[in-house]
Design a protein around this motif. Structure first.
Motif, PDB file in Angstrom:
ATOM      1  N   ASP A 103       0.820  -1.218   0.000  1.00  0.00           N
ATOM      2  CA  ASP A 103       0.000   0.000   0.000  1.00  0.00           C
ATOM      3  C   ASP A 103       0.851   1.266   0.000  1.00  0.00           C
ATOM      4  O   ASP A 103       0.575   2.219  -0.730  1.00  0.00           O
ATOM      5  CB  ASP A 103      -0.934  -0.001   1.218  1.00  0.00           C
ATOM      6  N   LEU A 104       1.875   1.297   0.831  1.00  0.00           N
ATOM      7  CA  LEU A 104       2.723   2.487   0.888  1.00  0.00           C
ATOM      8  C   LEU A 104       3.737   2.530  -0.248  1.00  0.00           C
ATOM      9  O   LEU A 104       4.081   3.603  -0.742  1.00  0.00           O
ATOM     10  CB  LEU A 104       3.456   2.572   2.230  1.00  0.00           C
ATOM     11  N   VAL A 105       4.193   1.373  -0.667  1.00  0.00           N
ATOM     12  CA  VAL A 105       5.223   1.321  -1.710  1.00  0.00           C
ATOM     13  C   VAL A 105       4.707   1.914  -3.021  1.00  0.00           C
ATOM     14  O   VAL A 105       5.422   2.651  -3.710  1.00  0.00           O
ATOM     15  CB  VAL A 105       5.716  -0.126  -1.912  1.00  0.00           C
ATOM     16  N   HIS A 106       3.461   1.616  -3.382  1.00  0.00           N
ATOM     17  CA  HIS A 106       2.888   2.193  -4.609  1.00  0.00           C
ATOM     18  C   HIS A 106       2.927   3.717  -4.553  1.00  0.00           C
ATOM     19  O   HIS A 106       3.288   4.380  -5.536  1.00  0.00           O
ATOM     20  CB  HIS A 106       1.444   1.722  -4.793  1.00  0.00           C
ATOM     21  N   ARG A 107       2.563   4.271  -3.411  1.00  0.00           N
ATOM     22  CA  ARG A 107       2.534   5.735  -3.281  1.00  0.00           C
ATOM     23  C   ARG A 107       3.952   6.317  -3.327  1.00  0.00           C
ATOM     24  O   ARG A 107       4.185   7.370  -3.919  1.00  0.00           O
ATOM     25  CB  ARG A 107       1.847   6.128  -1.964  1.00  0.00           C
ATOM     26  N   ILE A 108       4.881   5.630  -2.691  1.00  0.00           N
ATOM     27  CA  ILE A 108       6.259   6.109  -2.695  1.00  0.00           C
ATOM     28  C   ILE A 108       6.804   6.147  -4.120  1.00  0.00           C
ATOM     29  O   ILE A 108       7.436   7.126  -4.545  1.00  0.00           O
ATOM     30  CB  ILE A 108       7.128   5.216  -1.790  1.00  0.00           C
ATOM     31  N   LEU A 109       6.558   5.088  -4.875  1.00  0.00           N
ATOM     32  CA  LEU A 109       7.057   5.030  -6.251  1.00  0.00           C
ATOM     33  C   LEU A 109       6.452   6.144  -7.112  1.00  0.00           C
ATOM     34  O   LEU A 109       7.135   6.722  -7.960  1.00  0.00           O
ATOM     35  CB  LEU A 109       6.746   3.662  -6.858  1.00  0.00           C
ATOM     36  N   PHE A 110       5.181   6.437  -6.886  1.00  0.00           N
ATOM     37  CA  PHE A 110       4.524   7.477  -7.684  1.00  0.00           C
ATOM     38  C   PHE A 110       5.000   8.881  -7.300  1.00  0.00           C
ATOM     39  O   PHE A 110       5.256   9.729  -8.163  1.00  0.00           O
ATOM     40  CB  PHE A 110       3.004   7.374  -7.527  1.00  0.00           C
ATOM     41  N   GLU A 111       5.150   9.138  -6.005  1.00  0.00           N
ATOM     42  CA  GLU A 111       5.446  10.490  -5.540  1.00  0.00           C
ATOM     43  C   GLU A 111       6.939  10.815  -5.510  1.00  0.00           C
ATOM     44  O   GLU A 111       7.328  11.993  -5.574  1.00  0.00           O
ATOM     45  CB  GLU A 111       4.852  10.698  -4.141  1.00  0.00           C
ATOM     46  N   ALA A 112       7.790   9.813  -5.428  1.00  0.00           N
ATOM     47  CA  ALA A 112       9.224  10.047  -5.217  1.00  0.00           C
ATOM     48  C   ALA A 112       9.879  10.970  -6.239  1.00  0.00           C
ATOM     49  O   ALA A 112      10.723  11.797  -5.861  1.00  0.00           O
ATOM     50  CB  ALA A 112       9.967   8.711  -5.171  1.00  0.00           C
ATOM     51  N   PRO A 113       9.561  10.885  -7.547  1.00  0.00           N
ATOM     52  CA  PRO A 113      10.286  11.743  -8.500  1.00  0.00           C
ATOM     53  C   PRO A 113      10.097  13.234  -8.269  1.00  0.00           C
ATOM     54  O   PRO A 113      10.913  14.029  -8.734  1.00  0.00           O
ATOM     55  CB  PRO A 113       9.748  11.311  -9.861  1.00  0.00           C
ATOM     56  N   ASP A 114       9.058  13.639  -7.557  1.00  0.00           N
ATOM     57  CA  ASP A 114       8.876  15.065  -7.260  1.00  0.00           C
ATOM     58  C   ASP A 114       9.871  15.549  -6.211  1.00  0.00           C
ATOM     59  O   ASP A 114      10.056  16.759  -6.046  1.00  0.00           O
ATOM     60  CB  ASP A 114       7.454  15.326  -6.758  1.00  0.00           C
ATOM     61  N   TYR A 115      10.513  14.619  -5.519  1.00  0.00           N
ATOM     62  CA  TYR A 115      11.410  14.972  -4.419  1.00  0.00           C
ATOM     63  C   TYR A 115      12.849  14.526  -4.670  1.00  0.00           C
ATOM     64  O   TYR A 115      13.759  14.929  -3.959  1.00  0.00           O
ATOM     65  CB  TYR A 115      10.890  14.347  -3.114  1.00  0.00           C
ATOM     66  N   LEU A 116      13.037  13.710  -5.675  1.00  0.00           N
ATOM     67  CA  LEU A 116      14.347  13.131  -5.975  1.00  0.00           C
ATOM     68  C   LEU A 116      15.045  13.942  -7.054  1.00  0.00           C
ATOM     69  O   LEU A 116      14.443  14.341  -8.054  1.00  0.00           O
ATOM     70  CB  LEU A 116      14.168  11.686  -6.441  1.00  0.00           C
ATOM     71  N   SER A 117      16.327  14.150  -6.865  1.00  0.00           N
ATOM     72  CA  SER A 117      17.138  14.828  -7.878  1.00  0.00           C
ATOM     73  C   SER A 117      17.163  14.002  -9.157  1.00  0.00           C
ATOM     74  O   SER A 117      17.125  12.761  -9.111  1.00  0.00           O
ATOM     75  CB  SER A 117      18.559  15.019  -7.353  1.00  0.00           C
TER      76      SER A 117
END
Length: 388
Positions: A311-325
């Motif tokens: 459940d959390l991993v899906h959200r992390i994968l989707f949202e991470a590029p907004d915060y990752l260099s």
């Protein structure tokens, strides 16, 4: 320690790293014991008394403890990896010795009071099934000590190996990196090949530890990347109280910033992190239903993550590029939910990492890969939202 209490770093240091190193509350009366009338433990008091009368050395008590842990089917998987490591920790901690003490001391004799300390802790570990780290409020991660209680998971992530090597060869390394392998001639240390892409980028200046719990990953990262700022994020206030104790204890308040946030919710989306490390809840419903007693002491919300554990991993994968260099790296641990992640995204070739000292279910993914598959990640997030 109750949920509305916390321990300062000074209290932690005094209680667990004082001169004698022995906790005052550990001395139990073996005659009255804590076992009650449970037939399962009917023979244990007599076995402990026999050990106190006949055993002599540290080595004796480690061997005896291994036997008892096995005889009473104690589950060992939280902070130590086998009965011998657990038994060594029980005995050596009770004697205020380093858990990796020199073998030369193993034949030293114990006093009667020292025997009492060892056997009392062993008795409590067996009878209550409570993890050792909770009994002594101490766990080690990346060779560092951490205060832990039932508000946080006990540190045990294989990500420690990656931190020790400063994520070589993705980032450049310095003298703080600790090679884990050996060269062909077995004389010179060499970096273990975890399977990270060869980039050799400059060391990260901003690092995010998402779902930080006790803060162990964030603090270990700060000690290996001393010029980096580390944000330690968790949604749980109790966990963040524990994290703050550990940040204070390691004197890293200038480098580690503890933040209460539901994943990325309270973080500015500015592509600010060159490295994101996350060990989120990932235990699926089937495994949660069959957890042994030891794991029931750990906070359920820090383990359970829906039917498939993702459940959390899906959200992390989707949202991470907004915060990752754009030159950044995401490291994510999913444990036994590795199979479920592969089934969810058969189109994606995740980079599953290898470990020298055991561990699995950790993958690395770059900014470009996250962006390339963002529609797939979004589809799963939308599905989760519709179900909830």
């Amino acid at each position: 320690m109750s949920e509305d209490q916390t321990m300062s770093a000074e209290e932690f240091q005094h209680q667990y790293f004082n001169d004698d190193g022995v906790e005052g509350e550990m001395a139990f009366d073996l005659e009255s014991g804590i076992l009650g009338e449970d037939d399962q433990f009917a023979n244990l008091p007599a076995e402990l008394e026999e050990a106190r009368e006949q055993l002599v050395s540290i080595r004796d008590f480690i061997r005896f403890s291994v036997t008892q842990l096995r005889n009473y089917d104690v589950v060992v998987a939280q902070g130590t990896t086998d009965e011998f490591a657990e038994a060594s920790a029980i005995v050596l901690h009770s004697l205020a010795l380093d858990w990796s003490a020199n073998e030369q001391i193993l034949d030293c004799r114990l006093t009667n009071s020292e025997k009492q300390l060892v056997l009392s802790l062993l008795e409590e570990r067996i009878a209550e099934r409570k993890p050792l780290s909770y009994l002594i409020n101490l766990s080690y991660f990346c060779d560092l000590p951490f205060y832990v209680d039932e508000r946080v998971l006990i540190p045990r992530s294989p990500i420690a190996e990656l931190i020790r090597q400063q994520f070589h060869p993705y980032f450049d390394v310095n003298e703080l990196a600790k090679p884990l392998g050996t060269s062909v001639n077995e004389q010179a240390a060499t970096f273990y090949d975890h399977g990270l892409e060869v980039k050799q980028l400059s060391q990260p200046e901003r690092i995010l530890d998402l779902c930080t719990g006790s803060g162990c990953i964030a603090i270990a990262l700060a000690t290996r990347f001393v010029d980096a700022l580390v944000d330690a994020v968790d949604i749980d206030k109790g966990a963040l109280e524990v994290a703050m104790v550990n940040v204070d204890h390691h004197d890293l308040g200038h480098q580690v910033n503890v933040i209460e946030s539901d994943l990325f919710a309270k973080l500015p989306a500015e592509h600010q992190y060159e490295l994101i490390v996350t060990n989120p809840p990932y235990v699926d419903a089937a495994i949660m239903a069959e957890l042994p007693p030891e794991f029931l002491y750990e906070p359920e919300h820090a383990l359970a993550a829906g039917q498939d554990g993702l459940d959390l991993v899906h959200r992390i994968l989707f949202e991470a590029p907004d915060y990752l260099s754009p030159e950044g790296l995401l490291i994510c641990e999913v444990g036994d939910s590795e199979w479920a992640l592969k089934q969810a995204y058969p189109e994606i070739q995740f980079d599953w990492l290898k470990f020298a000292h055991g561990g699995h279910g950790v993958f690395a993914i770059t900014y470009d890969e996250l962006m390339a598959h963002r529609e797939l990640f979004n589809a799963y997030v939308q599905l989760l939202d519709s179900i909830q």
